[in-house]
Scaffold this motif. Structure first.
Motif, PDB file in Angstrom:
ATOM      1  N   UNK A  61       2.309  14.651 -10.355  1.00  0.00           N
ATOM      2  CA  UNK A  61       2.949  14.040 -11.373  1.00  0.00           C
ATOM      3  C   UNK A  61       2.200  13.677 -13.064  1.00  0.00           C
ATOM      4  N   UNK A  62       0.863  13.342 -12.227  1.00  0.00           N
ATOM      5  CA  UNK A  62      -0.257  12.907 -13.669  1.00  0.00           C
ATOM      6  C   UNK A  62      -1.141  14.079 -13.971  1.00  0.00           C
ATOM      7  N   UNK A  63      -0.905  15.648 -13.335  1.00  0.00           N
ATOM      8  CA  UNK A  63      -1.502  16.722 -13.604  1.00  0.00           C
ATOM      9  C   UNK A  63      -0.086  17.327 -14.643  1.00  0.00           C
ATOM     10  N   UNK A  64       0.710  16.803 -14.797  1.00  0.00           N
ATOM     11  CA  UNK A  64       1.284  17.749 -14.604  1.00  0.00           C
ATOM     12  C   UNK A  64       2.906  17.338 -16.066  1.00  0.00           C
ATOM     13  N   UNK A  94       7.575   7.618  -6.400  1.00  0.00           N
ATOM     14  CA  UNK A  94       8.349   6.341  -5.563  1.00  0.00           C
ATOM     15  C   UNK A  94      10.099   7.294  -5.026  1.00  0.00           C
ATOM     16  N   UNK A  95      10.171   8.292  -6.420  1.00  0.00           N
ATOM     17  CA  UNK A  95      11.013   9.684  -5.595  1.00  0.00           C
ATOM     18  C   UNK A  95      11.149  10.296  -3.457  1.00  0.00           C
ATOM     19  N   UNK A  96       9.653  10.109  -3.646  1.00  0.00           N
ATOM     20  CA  UNK A  96       8.972  10.973  -2.522  1.00  0.00           C
ATOM     21  C   UNK A  96       8.822   9.632  -0.918  1.00  0.00           C
ATOM     22  N   UNK A 142       0.536  -0.994   0.175  1.00  0.00           N
ATOM     23  CA  UNK A 142      -0.156  -0.030  -0.041  1.00  0.00           C
ATOM     24  C   UNK A 142       1.442   1.222  -0.066  1.00  0.00           C
ATOM     25  N   UNK A 143       0.527   1.921  -0.808  1.00  0.00           N
ATOM     26  CA  UNK A 143       1.055   3.844  -0.662  1.00  0.00           C
ATOM     27  C   UNK A 143       0.339   4.995  -0.045  1.00  0.00           C
ATOM     28  N   UNK A 144       1.063   5.778   1.011  1.00  0.00           N
ATOM     29  CA  UNK A 144       0.915   6.929   2.053  1.00  0.00           C
ATOM     30  C   UNK A 144       0.493   7.818   0.814  1.00  0.00           C
ATOM     31  N   UNK A 170       1.009   9.142  -2.621  1.00  0.00           N
ATOM     32  CA  UNK A 170      -0.893   9.368  -3.308  1.00  0.00           C
ATOM     33  C   UNK A 170      -0.392  11.054  -4.201  1.00  0.00           C
ATOM     34  N   UNK A 171      -0.116  12.139  -2.761  1.00  0.00           N
ATOM     35  CA  UNK A 171       0.219  13.358  -3.099  1.00  0.00           C
ATOM     36  C   UNK A 171       0.853  13.219  -4.317  1.00  0.00           C
ATOM     37  N   UNK A 172       2.479  12.744  -4.895  1.00  0.00           N
ATOM     38  CA  UNK A 172       3.640  12.884  -5.860  1.00  0.00           C
ATOM     39  C   UNK A 172       3.250  12.680  -6.474  1.00  0.00           C
TER      40      UNK A 172
END
Length: 364
Positions: free
Chosen positions: A39-42, A253-255, A27-29, A33-35
């Motif tokens: 990425x998805x919006x830019x 992933x970087x986050x 599961x991701x935090x 998810x915010x990071x």
């Protein structure tokens, strides 16, 4: 828009098997998810995103350079290709060319395992030829050394619970042999929790899974010497094109790595504390003997182990646990010995109670 299990006619899953690819790993935090959303919006210059996130991660991990890839398996294939091609654009375009003959990748025999796909498949995808060293129950530095030829491109070491654990040389010993013969050492440490120790032990490239211990999105990470990472990035012109990773997962992933370096993972002490009431409840079920066990590869991971007695076999119980929703997945490696293990790293208290309820129904 509502996303649900029902929308796609899927079972709910309780993952008590560990960080396993077949279940989506982890599961991701909210941070991750915010990071991913950013990425998805830019939009980005993707080559720069790759280089700059790599530089950022390299600084965090105290290495020369790093590259985010699509998975640890992609990391193996691209690392092998990088070390065979040595920066040749021709090779990147023609990865299996007969003009390049230095393709042997030395691997301890006990490390040539199937972890969902055989290690040798990933080596071959990178254009390498596996040369096994030692035996299934033993591999020494001398066994590695005697297999080195003029066609040796690298040494590969798999650090995993899937591999043979007894009588195997250490990463440090493999690095000593590699350095003596001026060969690069690749360490696949996909599920390992320590992001520093294998580089410190002398590895030249180390590969991690993004979604296992680090609990990021689907991704992989290769860290190590700058020249080798540059060669690995070049594979984007070749086999790496089929393994590319999206901008959302690169940033997510970087986050995840940044958070992991700051916070670490759950301690063994915490796992044992969470396991204690679970074990007590399991021991109230007929024909089950439960105890806490440590990970077989010596990691600071603790699990619930149950011995199934009575008329039902462990394999019967495993199938029954998967049959309904929620489908409960366990560690099945010792089922032939009547033993089932439950990895609780991704299991909360509510889910543990569901496991106890289901086992009570199955065993009665």
């Amino acid at each position: 828009m509502t996303i649900s299990y029902e929308k796609f006619n899927l079972k709910e899953v309780i993952n008590a098997s560990g960080k396993m690819t077949i279940l989506g790993v982890s599961k991701v935090s909210e941070n991750v998810l915010a990071a991913q959303r950013f990425g998805g919006e830019h939009f980005f210059e993707m080559s720069e995103l790759s280089i700059q996130t790599g530089a950022y991660l390299a600084k965090l991990l105290k290495v020369e350079d790093a590259q985010v890839v699509s998975s640890a398996s992609a990391g193996i294939a691209q690392s092998v290709a990088a070390l065979i091609g040595e920066g040749s654009v021709y090779h990147a375009y023609h990865p299996y060319t007969d003009k390049v003959t230095k393709r042997e990748i030395i691997l301890p025999k006990g490390h040539n395992v199937d972890y969902g796909t055989p290690v040798e498949v990933m080596v071959e995808q990178g254009g390498g030829h596996v040369v096994e060293a030692g035996y299934a129950n033993m591999c020494t530095p001398e066994h590695i050394e005697m297999m080195i030829t003029e066609q040796t491109a690298a040494i590969l070491y798999i650090k995993s619970h899937h591999t043979v654990q007894k009588s195997m040389l250490s990463v440090k010993e493999a690095a000593t042999v590699a350095q003596k013969h001026k060969l690069p050492l690749i360490v696949d440490a996909a599920a390992e929790e320590d992001l520093f120790k294998y580089i410190e032990a002398g590895a030249d490239l180390v590969i991690y899974s993004g979604a296992k211990a680090i609990e990021g999105p689907s991704a992989g990470l290769v860290i190590g010497k700058k020249d080798y990472i540059d060669w690995l990035r070049l594979q984007g012109k070749g086999i790496g094109r089929a393994m590319k990773i999206g901008k959302d997962n690169i940033l997510g992933f970087t986050q995840a790595v940044e958070d992991y370096v700051r916070n670490g993972s759950e301690s063994g002490e915490s796992m044992q504390a969470r396991l204690t009431p679970f074990i007590e409840a399991l021991n109230q079920i007929d024909h089950i003997e439960a105890s806490i066990v440590q990970d077989g590869a010596g990691r600071d991971i603790y699990r619930a182990s149950i011995k199934v007695t009575g008329d039902k076999s462990a394999k019967d119980v495993i199938q029954a646990l998967k049959a309904e929703s929620p489908a409960i997945y366990t560690r099945e490696y010792q089922a032939n010995n009547g033993i089932i293990e439950f990895d609780i790293r991704s299991v909360n208290e509510t889910e543990m109670n569901k496991i106890v309820t289901r086992l009570t129904e199955i065993m009665n």
